[in-house]
Write a protein that holds these residues in place. Structure first.
Motif, short mmCIF file in Angstrom:
data_model
loop_
_atom_site.label_atom_id
_atom_site.label_comp_id
_atom_site.label_asym_id
_atom_site.label_seq_id
_atom_site.Cartn_x
_atom_site.Cartn_y
_atom_site.Cartn_z
N ASP A 61 0.76 -1.34 -0.09
CA ASP A 61 -0.07 -0.23 0.29
C ASP A 61 0.90 1.15 -0.14
OD1 ASP A 61 -2.33 -1.42 -0.27
OD2 ASP A 61 -3.00 -1.00 1.93
N VAL A 62 1.93 1.25 0.94
CA VAL A 62 2.71 2.64 1.03
C VAL A 62 3.96 2.06 0.44
CG1 VAL A 62 3.69 4.03 2.85
CG2 VAL A 62 1.49 3.22 3.26
N VAL A 63 4.28 3.25 -0.57
CA VAL A 63 5.93 3.23 -1.38
C VAL A 63 6.59 4.40 -0.81
CG1 VAL A 63 6.93 3.23 -3.45
CG2 VAL A 63 4.65 2.02 -3.29
N ASN A 64 7.73 3.81 -0.11
CA ASN A 64 8.60 4.73 0.52
C ASN A 64 9.93 4.72 -0.44
OD1 ASN A 64 7.91 5.52 3.37
ND2 ASN A 64 7.47 3.31 3.24
N LEU A 65 10.25 5.72 -0.77
CA LEU A 65 11.35 6.01 -1.92
C LEU A 65 12.60 6.97 -1.28
CD1 LEU A 65 9.42 6.85 -4.96
CD2 LEU A 65 10.45 4.53 -4.32
N VAL A 66 13.98 6.64 -1.47
CA VAL A 66 14.74 7.71 -0.99
C VAL A 66 15.50 7.97 -2.50
CG1 VAL A 66 14.74 6.73 1.30
CG2 VAL A 66 16.27 5.76 -0.64
N ALA A 67 16.24 9.30 -1.99
CA ALA A 67 17.21 9.82 -3.11
C ALA A 67 18.47 9.60 -2.20
CB ALA A 67 17.05 11.44 -3.43
N GLU A 68 19.53 9.15 -3.07
CA GLU A 68 20.79 8.95 -2.43
C GLU A 68 21.85 9.57 -3.30
OE1 GLU A 68 22.26 4.90 -0.53
OE2 GLU A 68 22.30 4.81 -2.42
N LEU A 69 22.80 10.00 -2.57
CA LEU A 69 24.08 10.69 -3.05
C LEU A 69 25.34 10.48 -2.43
CD1 LEU A 69 25.33 13.03 -5.14
CD2 LEU A 69 24.90 14.54 -3.60
N ASP A 70 25.94 9.60 -3.02
CA ASP A 70 27.53 9.10 -2.55
C ASP A 70 27.19 8.40 -1.41
OD1 ASP A 70 28.95 10.60 -4.59
OD2 ASP A 70 28.83 12.21 -3.42
N GLY A 71 26.05 7.41 -1.22
CA GLY A 71 26.02 6.45 -0.36
C GLY A 71 24.99 7.17 0.82
N GLU A 72 24.89 8.72 0.66
CA GLU A 72 23.67 9.14 1.89
C GLU A 72 22.60 9.36 1.34
OE1 GLU A 72 24.05 13.00 4.85
OE2 GLU A 72 25.58 12.65 3.41
N VAL A 73 21.57 9.18 2.26
CA VAL A 73 20.12 9.49 1.90
C VAL A 73 19.96 11.13 1.71
CG1 VAL A 73 17.68 9.30 2.55
CG2 VAL A 73 19.25 7.31 2.51
N ILE A 74 19.56 11.57 0.85
CA ILE A 74 19.20 13.10 0.83
C ILE A 74 17.80 13.67 0.76
CG2 ILE A 74 21.73 13.60 0.10
CD1 ILE A 74 20.42 13.83 -2.71
N GLY A 75 16.97 12.54 0.54
CA GLY A 75 15.69 12.81 0.39
C GLY A 75 14.82 11.70 0.43
N VAL A 108 16.08 17.14 -6.62
CA VAL A 108 15.93 16.10 -5.70
C VAL A 108 14.44 16.01 -5.65
CG1 VAL A 108 16.35 14.61 -3.52
CG2 VAL A 108 18.24 16.11 -4.90
N GLY A 109 13.85 16.89 -4.82
CA GLY A 109 12.42 17.08 -4.85
C GLY A 109 11.65 16.63 -6.02
N ARG A 110 11.95 17.52 -7.12
CA ARG A 110 11.25 17.01 -8.41
C ARG A 110 11.38 15.58 -8.79
NH1 ARG A 110 13.64 21.96 -9.39
NH2 ARG A 110 15.24 20.79 -10.76
N ALA A 111 12.71 15.20 -8.66
CA ALA A 111 12.82 13.58 -9.13
C ALA A 111 11.86 12.71 -8.03
CB ALA A 111 14.28 13.27 -9.13
N LEU A 112 11.79 13.00 -6.91
CA LEU A 112 11.28 12.20 -6.03
C LEU A 112 9.72 12.08 -6.38
CD1 LEU A 112 12.85 12.67 -2.81
CD2 LEU A 112 12.72 10.44 -3.94
N LEU A 113 9.11 13.17 -6.59
CA LEU A 113 7.84 13.52 -7.14
C LEU A 113 7.51 12.92 -8.33
CD1 LEU A 113 4.97 14.76 -6.52
CD2 LEU A 113 5.77 16.76 -7.51
N ALA A 114 8.45 12.98 -9.35
CA ALA A 114 8.08 12.14 -10.63
C ALA A 114 8.20 10.88 -10.55
CB ALA A 114 9.21 12.86 -11.73
#
Length: 177
Positions: A61-75, A108-114
């Protein structure tokens, strides 16, 4: 920064970093909109424990996504079925979208939303809803640029004795932005 970060499904190991980003996001974006006493009382350890307790990567039901840069979650973003009270509908809802405050405006936010919108389309959702603090002008501009619009519905929640109004945004999927 439209490139070097990657998007992926969140794991249990990401919970603490997601809590850090969420709380820093609240303290940054909601300063002056939510009582400072509430923002000051936000606790990363407690938020992490709650997040871990309800995290289920295969819940569906719930999908959680993260954005990651150089091994660190940034979004982080989370989406799932639209909640109309206790009823889940055929529409989608963006439950949360937070980016490390120093990286706001980098894509980052645009990519997560998309990516959330893309996954909603893949599941057959035709519309996406989300709630935004009425006075959060920056977030409202962000969602409007992505093709979402305020639809007139408002709700208010109370925090430390202060009424905080939210407005509901919606958009037809796929989003144009």
């Amino acid at each position: 920064m439209n490139g070097p970060f990657t998007l992926r499904d969140m794991t249990l190991d990401d919970c603490r970093r997601v809590s850090e980003i969420r709380i820093r996001g609240w303290r940054t974006a909601y300063r002056g909109l939510i009582p400072q006493s509430y923002l000051d009382a936000l606790d990363i350890d407690a938020d992490t424990a709650r997040r871990r307790a309800r995290f289920a990567p295969d819940a569906g039901d719930v999908v959680n996504l993260v954005a990651e840069l150089d091994g660190e979650v940034i979004g982080w973003s989370a989406h799932g079925p639209y909640r109309d009270g206790e009823v889940r509908t055929e529409d989608a809802e963006l439950y949360a979208l937070y980016v490390a405050p120093e990286l706001i405006g980098t894509g980052v936010g645009r990519a997560l939303l998309a990516e959330s919108a893309r996954r909603c389309v893949a599941r057959g959702h035709r519309r996406m809803f989300l709630w935004v603090l009425k006075e959060n002008a920056r977030a409202r501009r962000f969602y409007e640029r992505a093709g979402l619009r305020a639809g007139g519905a408002e709700e208010t929640f109370e925090t430390d004795g202060v009424a905080v109004p939210e407005v509901r945004y919606s958009g037809v999927l796929p989003l144009p932005g």
